[in-house]
Design an enzyme around this catalytic site. Structure first.
Site, PDB file in Angstrom:
ATOM      1  N   TRP A 133       0.804  -1.228   0.000  1.00 46.98           N
ATOM      2  CA  TRP A 133       0.000   0.000   0.000  1.00 46.98           C
ATOM      3  C   TRP A 133       0.840   1.282   0.000  1.00 46.98           C
ATOM      4  O   TRP A 133       0.461   2.271   0.605  1.00 46.98           O
ATOM      5  CB  TRP A 133      -0.994   0.002   1.169  1.00 46.98           C
ATOM      6  CG  TRP A 133      -1.699  -1.300   1.309  1.00 46.98           C
ATOM      7  CD1 TRP A 133      -2.673  -1.800   0.479  1.00 46.98           C
ATOM      8  CD2 TRP A 133      -1.483  -2.308   2.313  1.00 46.98           C
ATOM      9  NE1 TRP A 133      -3.065  -3.050   0.898  1.00 46.98           N
ATOM     10  CE2 TRP A 133      -2.354  -3.395   2.030  1.00 46.98           C
ATOM     11  CE3 TRP A 133      -0.650  -2.401   3.422  1.00 46.98           C
ATOM     12  CZ2 TRP A 133      -2.415  -4.536   2.817  1.00 46.98           C
ATOM     13  CZ3 TRP A 133      -0.703  -3.539   4.192  1.00 46.98           C
ATOM     14  CH2 TRP A 133      -1.575  -4.587   3.894  1.00 46.98           C
ATOM     15  N   HIS A 134       1.976   1.248  -0.701  1.00 46.84           N
ATOM     16  CA  HIS A 134       2.828   2.436  -0.781  1.00 46.84           C
ATOM     17  C   HIS A 134       2.759   3.087  -2.156  1.00 46.84           C
ATOM     18  O   HIS A 134       3.717   3.722  -2.594  1.00 46.84           O
ATOM     19  CB  HIS A 134       4.287   2.068  -0.459  1.00 46.84           C
ATOM     20  CG  HIS A 134       4.502   1.632   0.949  1.00 46.84           C
ATOM     21  ND1 HIS A 134       5.733   1.210   1.421  1.00 46.84           N
ATOM     22  CD2 HIS A 134       3.651   1.539   2.005  1.00 46.84           C
ATOM     23  CE1 HIS A 134       5.626   0.868   2.708  1.00 46.84           C
ATOM     24  NE2 HIS A 134       4.369   1.065   3.075  1.00 46.84           N
ATOM     25  N   TYR A 135       1.660   2.927  -2.860  1.00 48.79           N
ATOM     26  CA  TYR A 135       1.586   3.484  -4.209  1.00 48.79           C
ATOM     27  C   TYR A 135       1.560   5.009  -4.159  1.00 48.79           C
ATOM     28  O   TYR A 135       1.067   5.620  -3.201  1.00 48.79           O
ATOM     29  CB  TYR A 135       0.378   2.913  -4.961  1.00 48.79           C
ATOM     30  CG  TYR A 135      -0.953   2.979  -4.250  1.00 48.79           C
ATOM     31  CD1 TYR A 135      -1.756   4.107  -4.348  1.00 48.79           C
ATOM     32  CD2 TYR A 135      -1.409   1.908  -3.480  1.00 48.79           C
ATOM     33  CE1 TYR A 135      -2.986   4.169  -3.709  1.00 48.79           C
ATOM     34  CE2 TYR A 135      -2.641   1.963  -2.830  1.00 48.79           C
ATOM     35  CZ  TYR A 135      -3.416   3.100  -2.948  1.00 48.79           C
ATOM     36  OH  TYR A 135      -4.629   3.167  -2.315  1.00 48.79           O
ATOM     37  N   HIS A 136       2.088   5.615  -5.200  1.00 51.02           N
ATOM     38  CA  HIS A 136       2.253   7.065  -5.237  1.00 51.02           C
ATOM     39  C   HIS A 136       2.355   7.510  -6.698  1.00 51.02           C
ATOM     40  O   HIS A 136       2.400   6.690  -7.609  1.00 51.02           O
ATOM     41  CB  HIS A 136       3.511   7.483  -4.464  1.00 51.02           C
ATOM     42  CG  HIS A 136       4.758   6.748  -4.881  1.00 51.02           C
ATOM     43  ND1 HIS A 136       5.063   5.482  -4.410  1.00 51.02           N
ATOM     44  CD2 HIS A 136       5.748   7.062  -5.742  1.00 51.02           C
ATOM     45  CE1 HIS A 136       6.195   5.066  -4.947  1.00 51.02           C
ATOM     46  NE2 HIS A 136       6.632   6.001  -5.767  1.00 51.02           N
TER      47      HIS A 136
END
Length: 589
Positions: A521-524
């Protein structure tokens, strides 16, 4: 000289105001029933504000709290309150939130075009309400590269940490991971620290000693209640624009409540007033496009009136790939999320989480229904039911079958690696005109060879930790690493499931990385600096519109972005207030 004096006066006024605000907030430190928080159905049909913030998430909450000290702020959150859902605030129910796919869930599931199951937040506090809780700052090099003021950054981090960050107490399994990393050369031993530095460290956590989650929503306690309106279940339909000559100028927003009622919020007149997008890496580019800012051809294909052709909107999407190895244990393990990290020299981060059955309960009490954590048929990580087959009936059958599995068979933990950066990028596009629907997004995991190389190196590092003397208490004597890889590979963790057998060949490890890739859940990306916004986060070619959240990042900061996203909300809030005082004068409100 006069401008220097005005600047000094403005800073002095701001410092004094902040001091008194902190004194007031300290008296309400445990308040969660904010007087300024209401349902969107209670919003007036028309209202006026100095700042309109779209998204009450990890950046939006600290930003709104800060701006409310000297301005009239509207904060619009499409989800509900974390304080009304006990699962959100409990570490033991971490996976329950991710498993909830209902329309009112704090977690909204999506599957990327890569076939990886993911989640986006739909709750006040944003991603800090659904993540694994690790709290760590960005590295000094990252701060220099993006052009932030290091002193102001440190002050903003500390402002956040005073409310939401804690030093975790390591249980035996996490302590063994830490010692195993040190034994295998992930040095030096940095002890407990929030700082991002090479070696092995114990990081912070937003879970306190009682396992209670503290989120970005808690930072709203810093707010001036008279300076902020917060509306929940407020779905923004579009941003409203006027023009200054030929240049678009943001004027307000249209939003709908849970019953479908329409409301309009306008900006007050004034050069410093702005609409600010803080809707996250999916929500912010999606909202820009729905409002007419983005790649013109794509917008026209959906019959959206083009306000500004800005091709960079939706580009540069990245998600740090994560691959995990399940390690069955002959000894009991504690329930833990991420607490220890090995920051390697080869660009991979090694972490662990334990207690796969997640069924701890006080002695002498009736145990709750069993929750299988990452093995949960609902959650979508190491589930036995392939994603395409997860019907309610199939999940019910899987839950019944797993309820017969002895606890000892699921006793163990995961050691995972995730890739720095990453360098692989993809893109986001609209599927339709519904702001509640998920856009289409592709992250192109492992498209760049450096990401794949780092994954293979990370898997090898995990093997060394598992084989270390320090970790021997938590591995069976006949443990075989290739067998552990194959156990993991057998789980349909994504829609790409290949089920290939893994040997010791590096090419097989590359395939393992591709076959078992998951998200943490570290999408950017999607509204990146230089492509969509400038270094002050102003949207290029538009006045009175900024984006302040993780969608502006070109790389994920530190080993977990949430601390930096919260810091950015505070940092930019302070900066905007100082700019406002220079424009309006120290005595203005």
């Amino acid at each position: 000289m006069a401008s220097d004096l005005n600047s000094a006066q403005a800073m002095a006024v701001f410092t004094v105001a902040s001091f008194f605000a902190l004194l007031c907030m300290a008296q309400q430190a445990r308040a969660v029933n904010y007087t300024f928080m209401r349902e969107a159905v209670d919003a007036p049909p028309v209202a006026y504000y100095d700042y309109i913030i779209i998204g009450g998430g990890t950046a939006g909450c600290p930003l709104a709290a800060t701006l409310s000290q000297r301005s009239r702020v509207l904060l619009l959150e499409r989800g509900g309150s974390p304080y009304e859902d006990g699962r959100v605030l409990s570490m033991l129910h971490f996976s329950d939130v991710l498993a909830d796919t209902s329309a009112s869930s704090p977690s909204q599931r999506f599957v990327s075009e890569d076939g990886v199951i993911n989640s986006r937040p739909r709750v006040l506090g944003g991603g800090s309400c659904i993540n694994a809780g690790f709290f760590t700052r960005a590295g000094a090099g990252y701060v220099r590269a993006v052009g932030w003021d290091p002193r102001e950054v440190l002050a903003a981090y500390r402002w956040v940490e005073d409310v939401v960050a804690f030093q975790p107490a390591l249980g035996p399994w996490q302590a063994a991971v830490r010692r195993g990393l040190l034994e295998t050369g992930v040095l030096p031993d940095n002890g407990f620290t929030y700082d991002h530095i090479p070696g092995t460290k114990v990081g912070g956590s937003i879970f306190d000693a009682d396992g209670r989650r503290h989120t970005a929503a808690d930072l709203l306690r810093y707010s001036n209640p008279d300076g902020i309106d917060l509306f929940l279940r407020a779905r923004v339909a579009r941003i409203l624009f006027g023009y200054k000559g030929t240049k678009p100028v943001a004027r307000g927003v249209v939003f709908r409540d849970a019953q479908g009622g329409a409301h309009v919020a306008y900006l007050n007149s004034g050069a410093a007033n702005e609409v600010i997008l803080s809707a996250g890496a999916l929500g912010s580019p999606q909202q820009l496009m729905l409002s007419g800012i983005g790649p013109a051809d794509h917008l026209r294909s959906l019959s959206i009136d083009v306000i500004l052709d800005l091709p960079g909107v939706g580009q540069g999407m990245s998600d740090n790939p994560m691959n995990a190895i399940y390690v069955p244990s002959p000894s009991p393990v504690e329930v833990s999320l991420i607490q220890v990290v090995g920051i390697t020299r080869f660009g991979s981060y090694i972490e662990g989480a334990s207690g796969a059955n997640w069924n701890s309960h006080p002695s002498g009490t009736q145990p709750p229904p069993r929750n299988f954590g990452m093995f949960s048929p609902q959650t979508g990580q190491l589930a036995t039911v392939p994603p395409a087959q997860r019907t309610p009936e199939a999940i019910a059958r899987a839950v019944e079958a797993m309820s017969q599995v002895p606890d000892a068979a699921l006793r163990g933990g995961f050691i995972l690696e995730k890739v720095l950066g990453p360098q692989s990028t993809g893109s986001l596009a609209l599927r339709n005109l519904d702001p509640d629907d998920n856009p289409s997004v592709r992250f192109n995991y492992f498209a760049h060879p450096d990401d794949l190389r780092r994954c293979v190196a990370g898997i090898s590092a995990i093997e060394r930790v598992i084989r270390s003397r320090a970790f021997s208490r938590f591995t069976y004597p006949n443990f075989a690493f290739p067998a552990a890889l194959n156990v993991t590979a057998d789980f349909p963790v994504n829609t790409l499931h290949g089920g290939r057998r893994v040997g010791g060949d590096p090419r097989a490890l590359e395939q393992f990385c591709r076959d078992t890739v998951m998200t943490i859940w570290h999408y950017h990306g999607g509204c990146q600096v230089g492509r969509v916004v400038d270094r002050d986060y102003k949207v290029l070619g538009v006045e009175a519109l900024r984006v302040i959240d993780g969608s502006t990042f070109n790389a994920s900061p530190g080993t977990n972005p949430q601390a930096t996203v919260m810091m950015l909300g505070r940092y930019m809030g302070v900066k905007l207030l100082k700019e406002r005082m220079l424009v309006e004068g120290p005595g203005a409100r």
